[in-house]
Design an enzyme around this catalytic site. Structure first.
Site, PDB file in Angstrom:
ATOM      1  N   GLU A   1       9.153 -13.135  -2.803  1.00 46.63           N
ATOM      2  CA  GLU A   1       8.335 -12.145  -3.590  1.00 46.63           C
ATOM      3  C   GLU A   1       8.039 -12.551  -5.293  1.00 46.63           C
ATOM      4  OE1 GLU A   1       8.743  -8.240  -2.699  1.00 46.63           O
ATOM      5  OE2 GLU A   1       8.593  -8.237  -0.679  1.00 46.63           O
TER       6      GLU A   1
ATOM      7  N   GLU B   1       9.986  -9.680   6.385  1.00 47.29           N
ATOM      8  CA  GLU B   1      10.452  -8.244   6.046  1.00 47.29           C
ATOM      9  C   GLU B   1       9.719  -7.210   6.515  1.00 47.29           C
ATOM     10  OE1 GLU B   1      11.986  -7.694   2.054  1.00 47.29           O
ATOM     11  OE2 GLU B   1      12.628  -9.550   1.878  1.00 47.29           O
TER      12      GLU B   1
END
Ligand SMILES: CO[C@H](O)c1c[n+]2c([nH]1)[C@H](O)[C@@H](O)[C@H](O)[C@H]2CO
Length: 450
Positions: A168, A355
């Site tokens: 990210e 995730e």
């Protein structure tokens, strides 16, 4: 049999995800250098309750027992990250042999348990010594990251096949350099956009470096947070705000990596705040990758907000939705919608959900168990959407739950529990939650069909 609707292809892998700073602890042990999160946590007011990752889940000492739990659960794969300053205390130069020894032992233990290591090189805990030289704002850090990535690949790629560069990067750039709520706590839009580009550059340089040194058959990629974005109303202003959020948080990473250019609408929107970009840099950033990891937990509903100087919008929370303890709306279709968009708009060899999970208030019941039915329902509903994508022919190759253990949830400290395994922090005792038992049954069912 509840799992019949969750039957996946034989080669599909199920795993669980973690990150170094959130689980390892040992923050000052065996020669590890300071990370920017070690420093950030020590700044008063930064972290709820003054929590730190000093001990976390003490995974640094308990990993062998935790791997026994993973094996008993039947995990196919375990996603973890490397603490860069544990191996390179100064970020470059001298290697901390005990740090390298830890990751060699971790990988050996995983392989001995027939668990596939899935590795991330940067899950936000960059060396403080590099931050002192400008951090991601300094393009030299991109080169240091490539050198660190090459070194790790030279040392582990005989046993680690899956390599992702950043987790990210948008979070490092926006939360760390624009909103200032994550390390290093800066608040400057122009800086945040330069960091966006430098992180993309570091990704490309690292993939090139690993490809030169890693073992044949390795798969290289990155982990990006991708959400479906919806306008809060039919107004053109909300539509444009939703497009801007998608434009920055998704396409300012996906487009340079997979298309070799930044989205023109975003370059135009940010104007002179957008960094100088060369064709040579774009060529590096778009170095082909073998897989894309996706973090997706919910959908984002956006309403126009001129007061948001960065991106001109804010999240709208519909009253008719159910929410997790993170105040994230529960919308399982987010996985199918994101995977469908990626499959349509980009040429991606393999997709992995790296995730997906939920924080709910968990308690140990008098029977000594953790009856987290809401988390089980959340996982069931989202894995069904992953199955739906596979049935549509989307090249989804795996699903990893966030997270294997309850852990340090960044600025929220230990106040949020995402684990399928409960951690009693004062004693570090582990308790497999009901959701972990359910997930294990799902894995065993699919393994029985292989
Ligand atoms: C808003 O969802 C993001 O994609 C996201 C959620 N999460 C993440 N990214 C990070 O990768 C993890 O370190 C967090 O612990 C985890 C839970 O907050």
């Amino acid at each position: 049999m509840e799992f019949k609707s969750l039957k996946f292809p034989k080669e599909f892998i199920f795993g669980a995800s973690t990150a170094a700073y959130q689980i390892e602890g040992g923050a000052y042990e065996d020669g590890k250098g300071l990370s920017i999160w070690d420093t950030f946590c020590k700044q008063p007011g930064r972290i709820l309750n003054g929590d730190t990752g000093d001990e976390a889940c003490d995974f640094y000492h308990r990993y062998k027992d935790d791997i026994k739990i993973m094996k008993e659960m039947g995990l196919d794969s375990f996603r973890f990250s490397i603490s860069w300053p544990r191996v390179f205390p100064e970020g470059t130069g001298k290697v901390n042999q005990k740090g390298l020894d830890f990751y060699n032992s971790l990988v050996d233990e995983l392989r001995a348990a027939s668990i596939e290591p899935y590795l991330t090189l940067n899950h936000w805990d960059m060396p403080q010594s590099l931050q002192d030289q400008g951090g991601w704002l300094n393009k030299d850090t991109a080169k240091h990251f490539a050198d660190y990535s090459r070194f790790m690949c030279e040392n582990l790629s005989d046993r680690v096949k899956f390599w992702t560069t950043h987790n990210e990067p948008h979070c490092v750039a926006s939360a760390g350099h624009v909103a200032g709520i994550f390390a290093p706590g800066h608040k400057d839009i122009k800086e945040g956009l330069q960091v966006t580009h430098n992180l993309n550059l570091a990704h490309g340089l690292a993939v090139q470096a690993m490809r030169q040194s890693g073992s044949a058959g390795n798969k290289y990629g990155i982990v990006l947070a991708v959400f479906p974005y919806y306008p809060a109303t039919a107004s053109i202003h909300d539509h444009r705000a939703a497009q801007r959020w998608d434009g920055y948080f998704s396409r300012c990473f996906l487009d340079p990596i997979f298309k070799g250019s930044y989205p023109e609408d975003m370059v135009e929107y940010f104007g002179d705040k957008f960094p100088e970009v060369t064709e040579q840099e774009l060529s590096v950033i778009s170095e082909p990758i073998d897989m894309l990891g996706i973090n997706c937990y919910f959908r984002r509903i956006i309403e126009n907000d001129p007061k948001n100087a960065f991106i001109g919008g804010r999240e709208f929370k519909p009253r008719d939705a159910a929410y997790t303890q993170m105040d994230w709306p529960i919308y399982p279709e987010c996985l199918f919608e994101v995977l469908s968009m990626l499959d349509k708009d980009y040429d991606i060899p393999e997709l992995y959900i790296i995730e997906n999970g939920a924080a709910f208030h968990d308690e140990v019941s008098p029977d000594g168990k953790v009856h987290d039915a809401r988390r089980t329902r959340y996982l069931h509903a989202h894995i069904e959407q992953a199955k739906r994508a596979v049935e549509q022919g989307i090249n989804l190759k795996g699903y990893f739950v966030w997270s294997f253990l309850d852990n340090f949830e960044w600025a929220l400290g230990y106040s949020r529990r995402f684990g399928i395994v409960y951690v009693d922090y004062p004693t570090q005792k582990r308790i497999v939650k009901d959701s972990g038992k359910w997930y294990s049954e799902l894995l065993r069912y699919n393994q029985s069909l292989r």
